[in-house]
Scaffold this active site. Structure first.
Site, short mmCIF file in Angstrom:
data_model
loop_
_atom_site.label_atom_id
_atom_site.label_comp_id
_atom_site.label_asym_id
_atom_site.label_seq_id
_atom_site.Cartn_x
_atom_site.Cartn_y
_atom_site.Cartn_z
N LYS A 40 6.15 -17.05 -7.41
CA LYS A 40 6.48 -16.37 -6.16
C LYS A 40 5.36 -16.56 -5.15
O LYS A 40 5.61 -16.81 -3.96
CB LYS A 40 6.71 -14.88 -6.44
CG LYS A 40 6.64 -13.96 -5.23
CD LYS A 40 6.70 -12.51 -5.66
CE LYS A 40 6.53 -11.55 -4.51
NZ LYS A 40 5.14 -11.54 -3.99
N ASN A 41 4.11 -16.42 -5.61
CA ASN A 41 2.97 -16.46 -4.69
C ASN A 41 2.60 -17.86 -4.24
O ASN A 41 1.67 -18.01 -3.45
CB ASN A 41 1.76 -15.78 -5.34
CG ASN A 41 1.96 -14.29 -5.48
OD1 ASN A 41 2.78 -13.69 -4.78
ND2 ASN A 41 1.22 -13.66 -6.39
N ARG A 113 5.91 -9.23 3.97
CA ARG A 113 4.69 -9.51 4.71
C ARG A 113 4.52 -11.00 5.00
O ARG A 113 3.55 -11.40 5.64
CB ARG A 113 3.47 -9.01 3.93
CG ARG A 113 3.43 -7.50 3.83
CD ARG A 113 2.31 -7.02 2.92
NE ARG A 113 2.30 -5.57 2.88
CZ ARG A 113 1.57 -4.80 3.69
NH1 ARG A 113 0.81 -5.36 4.60
NH2 ARG A 113 1.61 -3.49 3.60
N CYS A 137 5.18 -4.15 -0.69
CA CYS A 137 5.15 -3.12 -1.73
C CYS A 137 4.24 -1.97 -1.32
O CYS A 137 3.22 -2.17 -0.67
CB CYS A 137 4.66 -3.73 -3.05
SG CYS A 137 5.90 -4.73 -3.87
N ASP A 327 -1.97 -7.74 -10.56
CA ASP A 327 -0.54 -7.79 -10.90
C ASP A 327 -0.30 -7.70 -12.41
O ASP A 327 0.83 -7.46 -12.84
CB ASP A 327 0.08 -9.08 -10.38
CG ASP A 327 0.26 -9.07 -8.87
OD1 ASP A 327 0.36 -7.97 -8.30
OD2 ASP A 327 0.30 -10.14 -8.26
N VAL A 349 -8.62 -3.64 -6.58
CA VAL A 349 -8.02 -4.51 -5.57
C VAL A 349 -7.17 -3.71 -4.59
O VAL A 349 -7.32 -3.82 -3.36
CB VAL A 349 -7.18 -5.63 -6.23
CG1 VAL A 349 -6.53 -6.51 -5.17
CG2 VAL A 349 -8.08 -6.47 -7.14
#
EC number: 2.5.1.7
Length: 455
Positions: A40-41, A113, A137, A327, A349
């Site tokens: 996804k990233n 975003r 999120c 994550d 984070v």
């Protein structure tokens, strides 16, 4: 209907979920084989990078997730022609890029975003860019100041308006010396996407160096960019006059792989994750083994299972790569509720990433969140402003509950908890999970989970 429910419903609808609520009958180990594909990233950022090329780009192993569909919609309203000739493959043609109306951008962006990363490419292509108010999120403020400061340093003029931010570059973007206050992944991506066509050399200090960043750099190099990664988190980008399209296969999703590994640990299951890569998961695998998990690395993936009958507590500190990913901690926390003793997770984070533990406590977990963090004599990661800590005492028997998904990783953690718990749990807002987990419903069925859609 509040915005969180709307976001979940919209996300689920994009990938064809029949309902935004599922009923899980837990207490059954997850066993079987599933596949993870493009991260996804990376995939979403690679799609944005296609705007920079003068010719079409081809991206392979694109996951079927709602965030990809959001970016596709944003690209299409800006005139990018997108076709998908095969499963997981996109051809992105930016030859007719144009300005888009605010209403169109806002409608497609939703709470994503991603629009902030359109700024650099659109400033190069059109001389202006507009981004709506940003969502994402609910795990912290995640300010965009790092992005805007970097763009200003390169010559962008930022005009904050009631409905969003309008940017122009009257003299074009120029190379600059930029030092990030924190090695932010998003801000690093912003600088990369904005500087490759800027005039002159950009020096980016304190950059993020995650595998997905390195894969994005590989894409930009294929397009004709000149990007040098130096030691100590410094990246030099020499601007070029033009870029061409790329052909690239996305790096596999290490965050999804780690989530399924934690699911195997929590449910005492045995899951082979096709596409899981040892090199990108090394830090996670060390912690997984310390807790009592076992793994077998094979050419096409990794098998995850519980090696010790009694799980052991651990102390974990999240950090930027190559540290323990933020994550990864949420799904792991569910498994730690089954460990014998007291575990501590220091979240350095994001400041609000322990909100998901409220539901776990309702299900019988013993988790205490320290909102000011906890000191530690043997800390490897320096204390950071707004950090928090969770103290997990176990083992505790989890029982069924009604749970509303709060965010992407927290939502998957709630799924794991419901699958671990005895009884029948009702999980709502599951559409949010589809933002980053491809076909998670069919995968749960493949692994033998007992559940149905509600309604």
């Amino acid at each position: 209907m509040n915005s969180l429910v709307q976001d979940a419903a919209a996300a689920g609808a994009r990938v064809g979920l029949k309902s935004d609520e599922i009923v899980i009958r837990g207490g059954k180990p997850l066993v079987g084989r599933i596949e993870v594909r493009g991260a996804k990233n990376l995939a979403t950022k690679a799609m944005v990078a296609s705007l920079l090329g003068d010719t079409p780009s081809i991206l392979k192993d694109v996951p079927d997730i709602s965030d990809v569909k959001v970016v596709r919609g944003l690209l299409e309203v800006h005139g990018v022609r997108i076709t998908d000739p095969a499963r997981g493959e996109l051809i992105l043609d930016p030859s007719n890029v144009e300005s888009a109306h605010f209403a169109e951008i806002d409608a497609h962006a939703g709470s994503s975003r991603i629009p902030i990363l359109f700024c650099g490419p659109l400033l190069h292509k059109l001389g202006e860019a507009f981004i709506p108010d940003l969502g994402g999120c609910r795990i912290g403020d995640r300010p965009i100041d790092f992005h805007l400061d970097a763009l200003r340093a390169m010559g962008a003029v930022v005009d904050k308006q009631l409905n969003g931010i309008h940017l122009t570059a009257p003299n074009g973007l120029k190379g600059a010396e930029i030092e990030l206050p924190y090695p932010s992944v998003g801000a690093t991506e912003q600088v990369l996407l904005s500087s490759v066509l800027a005039e002159g050399v950009t020096e980016l200090r304190n950059a993020a160096i995650e595998p997905e960043i390195m894969d994005l750099i590989a894409i930009l190099q294929k397009m004709g960019a000149i990007v040098t990664v130096e030691p100590s988190r410094t990246i030099f980008i020499e601007g070029v006059e033009s870029l061409r399209g790329y052909t690239h296969r996305a790096i596999n999703d290490r965050n999804e792989a780690a989530s399924w590994a934690s699911a195997a640990l929590a449910t005492n299951g045995d899951i082979f994750v096709e596409g899981a890569d040892q090199q990108d998961l090394m830090t996670f695998l060390n912690v997984f083994r310390k807790v009592g998990g076992g793994f077998d690395v094979q050419e096409d993936g990794i098998r995850f299972y519980r090696e010790r009958e009694t799980l052991r507590p651990v102390v974990v500190e999240t950090d930027v790569h190559p540290g323990f990913m933020t994550d990864w901690q949420q799904p792991l926390v569910v498994a730690l509720t089954q460990a014998e003793g007291t575990s501590v997770v220091h979240e350095t984070v994001y400041e609000n990433r322990f909100g998901f533990t409220d539901a776990l406590n309702e299900m019988g977990a013993d988790i205490v969140v320290h909102k000011e963090g906890l000191p530690g004599h043997d800390r490897r990661v320096a204390r950071r402003p707004f950090e928090q800590a969770a103290v997990i005492t176990g083992p505790t028997t989890l029982h069924a509950a009604n749970v509303r998904v709060p965010d992407l990783r927290g939502g998957f953690s709630h799924l794991i908890a419901a699958l671990t718990a005895e009884g029948e749990s009702h999980i709502t807002n599951v559409g949010i999970i589809s933002r980053g987990y491809e076909h998670f419903i069919p995968k749960l069925r493949k692994l033998g989970a007992d559940f149905d859609f509600a309604g």
